[in-house]
Design an enzyme around this catalytic site. Structure first.
Site, mmCIF file in Angstrom:
data_model
loop_
_atom_site.group_PDB
_atom_site.id
_atom_site.type_symbol
_atom_site.label_atom_id
_atom_site.label_comp_id
_atom_site.label_asym_id
_atom_site.label_seq_id
_atom_site.Cartn_x
_atom_site.Cartn_y
_atom_site.Cartn_z
ATOM 1 N N ARG A 89 -2.796 98.460 -19.955
ATOM 2 C CA ARG A 89 -3.488 98.495 -18.739
ATOM 3 C C ARG A 89 -2.702 99.438 -17.632
ATOM 4 O O ARG A 89 -3.034 100.080 -16.780
ATOM 5 C CB ARG A 89 -3.787 97.306 -18.043
ATOM 6 C CG ARG A 89 -2.694 96.482 -17.445
ATOM 7 C CD ARG A 89 -3.325 95.237 -16.754
ATOM 8 N NE ARG A 89 -2.059 94.698 -16.026
ATOM 9 C CZ ARG A 89 -2.275 93.742 -14.905
ATOM 10 N NH1 ARG A 89 -3.261 93.621 -14.485
ATOM 11 N NH2 ARG A 89 -1.065 92.907 -14.538
ATOM 12 N N HIS A 167 -10.326 91.823 -19.628
ATOM 13 C CA HIS A 167 -10.171 91.014 -18.512
ATOM 14 C C HIS A 167 -11.498 91.365 -17.719
ATOM 15 O O HIS A 167 -11.437 92.016 -16.463
ATOM 16 C CB HIS A 167 -8.877 91.213 -17.874
ATOM 17 C CG HIS A 167 -8.717 90.274 -16.838
ATOM 18 N ND1 HIS A 167 -9.137 89.529 -15.785
ATOM 19 C CD2 HIS A 167 -7.246 89.741 -16.462
ATOM 20 C CE1 HIS A 167 -8.873 88.979 -15.040
ATOM 21 N NE2 HIS A 167 -7.586 88.827 -15.211
ATOM 22 N N GLU A 271 -13.669 86.503 -19.655
ATOM 23 C CA GLU A 271 -13.035 87.281 -20.422
ATOM 24 C C GLU A 271 -12.887 86.699 -22.091
ATOM 25 O O GLU A 271 -12.337 85.542 -22.233
ATOM 26 C CB GLU A 271 -11.536 87.240 -20.150
ATOM 27 C CG GLU A 271 -11.502 87.391 -18.489
ATOM 28 C CD GLU A 271 -10.025 87.234 -17.930
ATOM 29 O OE1 GLU A 271 -8.799 87.374 -18.542
ATOM 30 O OE2 GLU A 271 -9.758 86.765 -16.680
#
Length: 328
Positions: A89, A167, A271
């Site tokens: 990320r 997420h 998630e």
């Protein structure tokens, strides 16, 4: 060609970061930043935003974007030696111009393929070679579909192991008016209690305070019902046995620099994940991890559907137990 240009567009996002805009002919759309391979927007055909992104999110590398759909790879949370949620990320992804064929039931042209490979810096902190290919697509009905294909490209013949999560931050009207169905009676690890194992009780999950739980061996479909908006999100997943449910509530929200004090009221993370049993890939092996999200128009209909699925699941469990007894 003009249709393709409308369906997929490369544009400049916040702070000059590049993003891809996907548009489906009926009006739904999505936005994906190359930084993090990060989906930051998903709108229905009425232009209503379905994902939550904090108004205080930095959009400044190397800090992650707060909200949308961060990719947690190769480590979920602090379950390992890396920084929390790994590094995928926090990296700049590339557009994959020649991706391998991916079976799909959709004829939609609103999709993009991204790819991430390790840098020399990455290899120092996680010494494994890999290819992470991500497809983000919009279905004809506005479904948001993410497919991750992770391949072990180690040349030393060694396998590697990872944990993973999409997420996803869903936008909700009021967290106190939301419930989650499909996780009833399942075991979970409570991150607020040193990951002690418990069994979920009750008819549905509702929210009156901070929640941070990892549900284990979860079904392929989970429903998030927003009573005020009369909206139901249905999350479908494949290759991801676990599910994380998270809301920071007021105290933790105030402690986060990239999160508004009251924004916890308008978001919920559900998630799709692989956490309890990490994924192990042998050299040249692939793992395909899918998540799709759909908005249902009738919350009561989806509530009934989930409850019926739950009942049939219990019937199957009873039948399996009876078979075991007979074998004994």
């Amino acid at each position: 060609m003009s249709g393709e240009r409308v369906a997929v567009e490369l544009a400049e996002g916040v702070n000059g970061l590049e993003k891809i805009i996907l548009r489906e002919p009926r009006g739904s759309s999505a936005e994906v930043y190359l930084y993090g391979g990060h989906v930051t927007s998903w709108k229905n055909e009425h232009g209503e935003e379905l994902l939550f992104v904090s108004s205080k999110s930095f959009f400044k590398p190397p800090k992650p974007i707060r909200g949308g759909i961060p990719l947690c790879f190769p480590q979920f949370s602090n379950l390992g030696p890396l920084d929390s949620h790994g590094f995928a990320r926090n990296k700049f992804w590339s557009i994959d111009i020649d991706p391998p064929a991916l079976p799909t039931n959709s004829s939609s042209k609103a999709y993009v393929d991204l790819i991430l490979k390790p840098s020399e810096e990455d290899m120092k902190i996680w010494p494994h070679s890999y290819e992470f290919r991500l497809r983000v697509a919009l279905g004809p009905g506005g479904d948001l579909m993410l497919t991750s294909r992770i391949r072990n490209t180690n040349s030393d013949g060694k396998p590697f192991t990872f944990t993973f999560a999409y997420h996803t931050y869903f936008s909700v009207s009021d967290i106190s008016e939301v419930r989650v169905e499909g996780l009833e009676t399942l075991d979970y690890l409570d991150n607020l209690k040193n990951r002690e194992r418990f069994t979920e009780q009750g008819d549905a999950i509702t929210f009156e305070g901070e929640v941070d739980k990892i549900y284990l061996s979860t079904p392929t479909k989970i429903a998030i019902l927003d009573h005020e908006k009369k909206r139901t999100f249905v999350v479908r997943k494949d290759g991801l046995p676990d599910a994380v449910v998270w809301n920071p509530w007021d105290k933790k929200a105030k402690a986060m620099a990239d999160f508004g004090d009251d924004e916890y009221k308008h978001m919920l993370c559900v998630e799709a994940a692989a956490i309890e049993k990490p994924v192990t890939l042998k050299p040249a092996a692939n793992s395909i991890l899918r998540e799709s999200s759909r908005v249902a128009e009738d919350p009561l209909l989806w509530s009934l559907y989930v409850q019926v699925s739950w009942i049939f699941g219990w019937i199957n469990e009873i039948r399996r137990a009876e078979d075991i007894v007979e074998q004994c």
